[in-house]
Scaffold this motif. Structure first.
Motif, PDB file in Angstrom:
ATOM      1  N   GLY A 187       0.785  -1.221   0.000  1.00 14.40           N
ATOM      2  CA  GLY A 187       0.000   0.000   0.000  1.00 14.40           C
ATOM      3  C   GLY A 187       0.818   1.273   0.000  1.00 14.40           C
ATOM      4  N   THR A 188       2.140   1.151   0.111  1.00 13.60           N
ATOM      5  CA  THR A 188       3.017   2.320   0.095  1.00 13.60           C
ATOM      6  C   THR A 188       3.007   2.977  -1.279  1.00 13.60           C
ATOM      7  OG1 THR A 188       4.480   1.278   1.716  1.00 13.60           O
ATOM      8  CG2 THR A 188       5.372   3.143   0.474  1.00 13.60           C
ATOM      9  N   ILE A 189       2.919   4.308  -1.299  1.00 17.64           N
ATOM     10  CA  ILE A 189       2.973   5.056  -2.559  1.00 17.64           C
ATOM     11  C   ILE A 189       4.432   5.405  -2.835  1.00 17.64           C
ATOM     12  CG2 ILE A 189       2.213   7.121  -3.791  1.00 17.64           C
ATOM     13  CD1 ILE A 189      -0.153   7.229  -1.801  1.00 17.64           C
ATOM     14  N   GLN A 190       4.899   5.091  -4.039  1.00 13.22           N
ATOM     15  CA  GLN A 190       6.298   5.296  -4.378  1.00 13.22           C
ATOM     16  C   GLN A 190       6.441   6.204  -5.602  1.00 13.22           C
ATOM     17  OE1 GLN A 190       8.505   1.463  -2.580  1.00 13.22           O
ATOM     18  NE2 GLN A 190       8.232   1.396  -4.794  1.00 13.22           N
ATOM     19  N   LEU A 191       7.333   7.174  -5.492  1.00 15.52           N
ATOM     20  CA  LEU A 191       7.717   8.025  -6.615  1.00 15.52           C
ATOM     21  C   LEU A 191       9.089   7.568  -7.091  1.00 15.52           C
ATOM     22  CD1 LEU A 191       6.815  11.533  -5.100  1.00 15.52           C
ATOM     23  CD2 LEU A 191       5.364  10.095  -6.557  1.00 15.52           C
ATOM     24  N   PHE A 192       9.312   7.577  -8.397  1.00 19.85           N
ATOM     25  CA  PHE A 192      10.581   7.126  -8.950  1.00 19.85           C
ATOM     26  C   PHE A 192      11.418   8.312  -9.403  1.00 19.85           C
ATOM     27  CE2 PHE A 192      13.254   5.340 -12.404  1.00 19.85           C
ATOM     28  CZ  PHE A 192      13.923   4.380 -11.660  1.00 19.85           C
ATOM     29  N   ARG A 193      12.491   8.573  -8.682  1.00 17.39           N
ATOM     30  CA  ARG A 193      13.486   9.609  -8.995  1.00 17.39           C
ATOM     31  C   ARG A 193      12.869  11.005  -9.182  1.00 17.39           C
ATOM     32  NH1 ARG A 193      18.342   7.375 -12.725  1.00 17.39           N
ATOM     33  NH2 ARG A 193      19.205   9.286 -11.827  1.00 17.39           N
ATOM     34  N   PRO A 194      11.941  11.422  -8.319  1.00 20.62           N
ATOM     35  CA  PRO A 194      11.309  12.734  -8.507  1.00 20.62           C
ATOM     36  C   PRO A 194      12.276  13.903  -8.386  1.00 20.62           C
ATOM     37  CG  PRO A 194      10.801  11.878  -6.318  1.00 20.62           C
ATOM     38  CD  PRO A 194      11.456  10.751  -7.088  1.00 20.62           C
ATOM     39  N   LYS A 195      13.321  13.750  -7.566  1.00 22.98           N
ATOM     40  CA  LYS A 195      14.273  14.850  -7.400  1.00 22.98           C
ATOM     41  C   LYS A 195      15.021  15.126  -8.701  1.00 22.98           C
ATOM     42  CE  LYS A 195      14.892  13.881  -2.458  1.00 22.98           C
ATOM     43  NZ  LYS A 195      15.842  13.475  -1.400  1.00 22.98           N
ATOM     44  N   LYS A 199      14.370  -4.722  -4.410  1.00 21.12           N
ATOM     45  CA  LYS A 199      15.041  -3.782  -3.510  1.00 21.12           C
ATOM     46  C   LYS A 199      15.702  -2.663  -4.306  1.00 21.12           C
ATOM     47  CE  LYS A 199      18.335  -3.566   0.319  1.00 21.12           C
ATOM     48  NZ  LYS A 199      19.304  -4.326   1.159  1.00 21.12           N
ATOM     49  N   ASP A 200      15.522  -1.451  -3.825  1.00 15.51           N
ATOM     50  CA  ASP A 200      16.116  -0.267  -4.453  1.00 15.51           C
ATOM     51  C   ASP A 200      17.485  -0.012  -3.844  1.00 15.51           C
ATOM     52  OD1 ASP A 200      16.712   2.193  -5.600  1.00 15.51           O
ATOM     53  OD2 ASP A 200      15.437   3.306  -4.195  1.00 15.51           O
ATOM     54  N   THR A 201      18.521  -0.474  -4.526  1.00 16.64           N
ATOM     55  CA  THR A 201      19.886  -0.294  -4.020  1.00 16.64           C
ATOM     56  C   THR A 201      20.524   0.992  -4.530  1.00 16.64           C
ATOM     57  OG1 THR A 201      20.799  -1.588  -5.861  1.00 16.64           O
ATOM     58  CG2 THR A 201      20.221  -2.786  -3.841  1.00 16.64           C
ATOM     59  N   PHE A 202      19.788   1.741  -5.365  1.00 25.49           N
ATOM     60  CA  PHE A 202      20.326   2.967  -5.955  1.00 25.49           C
ATOM     61  C   PHE A 202      19.763   4.226  -5.291  1.00 25.49           C
ATOM     62  CE2 PHE A 202      20.764  -0.312  -9.147  1.00 25.49           C
ATOM     63  CZ  PHE A 202      22.005  -0.072  -9.709  1.00 25.49           C
ATOM     64  N   ASP A 203      18.863   4.070  -4.326  1.00 22.96           N
ATOM     65  CA  ASP A 203      18.223   5.203  -3.649  1.00 22.96           C
ATOM     66  C   ASP A 203      17.408   6.052  -4.636  1.00 22.96           C
ATOM     67  OD1 ASP A 203      17.597   6.664  -1.370  1.00 22.96           O
ATOM     68  OD2 ASP A 203      19.243   8.059  -1.639  1.00 22.96           O
ATOM     69  N   TRP A 204      16.645   5.385  -5.497  1.00 24.99           N
ATOM     70  CA  TRP A 204      15.834   6.065  -6.494  1.00 24.99           C
ATOM     71  C   TRP A 204      14.401   6.346  -6.010  1.00 24.99           C
ATOM     72  CZ3 TRP A 204      17.687   2.162 -10.749  1.00 24.99           C
ATOM     73  CH2 TRP A 204      18.893   2.606 -11.275  1.00 24.99           C
ATOM     74  N   ILE A 205      13.932   5.559  -5.057  1.00 23.89           N
ATOM     75  CA  ILE A 205      12.538   5.654  -4.628  1.00 23.89           C
ATOM     76  C   ILE A 205      12.349   6.707  -3.529  1.00 23.89           C
ATOM     77  CG2 ILE A 205      10.642   4.417  -3.484  1.00 23.89           C
ATOM     78  CD1 ILE A 205      11.066   3.595  -6.402  1.00 23.89           C
ATOM     79  N   VAL A 206      11.319   7.526  -3.703  1.00 21.17           N
ATOM     80  CA  VAL A 206      10.892   8.452  -2.658  1.00 21.17           C
ATOM     81  C   VAL A 206       9.466   8.087  -2.290  1.00 21.17           C
ATOM     82  CG1 VAL A 206      10.329  10.860  -2.113  1.00 21.17           C
ATOM     83  CG2 VAL A 206      12.403  10.331  -3.409  1.00 21.17           C
ATOM     84  N   ARG A 207       9.240   7.822  -1.019  1.00 21.40           N
ATOM     85  CA  ARG A 207       7.900   7.412  -0.565  1.00 21.40           C
ATOM     86  C   ARG A 207       7.070   8.626  -0.185  1.00 21.40           C
ATOM     87  NH1 ARG A 207      11.381   3.394   0.512  1.00 21.40           N
ATOM     88  NH2 ARG A 207      10.708   1.290  -0.054  1.00 21.40           N
ATOM     89  N   VAL A 208       5.791   8.523  -0.461  1.00 22.77           N
ATOM     90  CA  VAL A 208       4.862   9.630  -0.166  1.00 22.77           C
ATOM     91  C   VAL A 208       4.357   9.463   1.257  1.00 22.77           C
ATOM     92  CG1 VAL A 208       2.647  10.672  -0.770  1.00 22.77           C
ATOM     93  CG2 VAL A 208       4.209   9.887  -2.579  1.00 22.77           C
TER      94      VAL A 208
END
Length: 353
Positions: free
Chosen positions: A79-87, A344-353
């Motif tokens: 149920g977690t909302i994930q953004l991909f590389r928004p920065k 698993k995101d090993t690149f630190d690309w995901i930002v959770r809302v």
């Protein structure tokens, strides 16, 4: 600045996820923020999605001073909302803004705005395979004035759209036409910026390509008309003799987020990526020599789009028997599984809302 929220009194009926296409349905709310010279960006707000009222002399209509971005939100199995590389999208939009003489937007506020509007409309995030919530931030010049100069007022908006596949072919290989008559951009122009002018310049070639039965256009450089640049809505990659070639960022093509993602993944898998100029003649020679193993395009909308046929001067070449290549498939699976929280995101690309 506090983001104010006005919720809609007339929520829409959500579309059937099984019939989602790209860019046709929009959610209940949108984010809006204004800019005035001497005051800066002000009044960040989330309001019901709806039409705008603008003066006919509004500068964006006449001189095209605007920028936009595209990114996606996903809902993981928990149920977690994930953004991909928004920065990265935010940084790229400010780079585009600088080229178009649009004031920079505070990156922290921008990210909070994206999170806030996505959270308000989180029920619109589809969860079926191949679907996502497309996020479209854009800035327009709003001065009511006829005259060529940067506007002194602007409006930033963020709208959301539940989407399916960008191409009707989905992940199946597409048919691409190599364009050598029309020009999209040249070094020193706006090719590296995400602005509507670049896409307006590409429409004629795209229409002509569609008439000939092709899905998209592969652009050559605007000076010598021989160097590979990008596909109409994405960056192009060619796997040759075990190595992957893609055009370098030299000012005339967009620095794609998915392009960078693919390069990082390929290098992490031990595959050599060559970012050096190469020509359409090189591609044809590689094909004749049996070295062209696969080709694909990368972009936020389609993620990975394998290229099955490349048309050049009346000659169609078939790539990898018009089948999805191993690298194309692995990239698509890896990127989408990171986006959906399955890997698993090993690149630190995901930002959770």
């Amino acid at each position: 600045m506090e983001i104010t929220v006005t919720r809609t009194n007339s929520p829409k009926v959500k579309p059937d996820e099984s019939s989602l296409v790209f860019g046709h349905e929009f959610t209940d709310h949108m984010f809006v923020m204004d800019y005035k010279e001497g005051q800066g960006w002000y009044d960040p707000r989330i309001v019901p999605y709806g039409p705008l009222t603008l003066d006919p002399s509004t500068m964006v209509f006449h001189y095209g001073q605007e920028t936009f971005e595209g990114l996606k939100a996903y809902k993981a199995e928990d149920g977690t909302i994930q953004l991909f590389r928004p920065k990265d999208n935010i940084r790229r939009m400010n780079q585009s803004n600088d080229r178009l003489c649009i004031p920079a937007i505070d990156e922290d506020l921008f990210l909070e705005a994206i999170k806030a509007v996505v959270k308000i409309d989180e029920d619109w995030i589809p969860t079926s395979p191949g679907t996502s919530l497309y996020i479209r931030p854009f800035v327009i010049a709003t001065d009511p004035f006829i005259g060529v100069k940067p506007s002194s007022t602007y409006m930033l908006m963020i709208i959301l759209s539940p989407v399916g596949s960008y191409y009707k072919e989905g992940l199946n290989p597409t048919k691409i036409y190599v364009e050598d008559e029309y020009v999209r951009a040249v070094p020193g122009g706006t090719g590296y910026a995400k602005t509507g002018a670049n896409y307006a310049a590409s429409l004629k070639a795209q229409v002509e390509a569609h008439k000939k039965g092709y899905s998209q256009v592969l652009w050559l450089d605007g000076i010598e008309r021989k160097y590979i640049e990008e596909v109409g809505t994405s960056n192009a990659f060619f796997k040759v003799d075990g190595k992957v070639h893609t055009a370098p960022l030299q000012g005339s093509i967009l620095g794609g987020i998915t392009r960078d993602t693919s390069i990082e993944l390929l290098k992490s898998w031990g595959i050599e990526v060559i970012e050096e100029p190469f020509t359409i003649d090189d591609v044809m020679r590689w094909h004749q020599e049996g070295k062209l193993e696969e080709a694909f395009a990368t972009g936020t909308a389609a993620v990975i789009s394998p290229i099955g046929i490349l048309g050049w001067k009346g000659n169609d070449i078939q790539i990898n028997n018009q089948e999805i290549g191993k690298i194309s498939q692995k990239l698509y699976d890896t990127i989408t599984e990171i986006q959906n929280g399955k890997e698993k995101d090993t690149f630190d690309w995901i930002v959770r809302v």
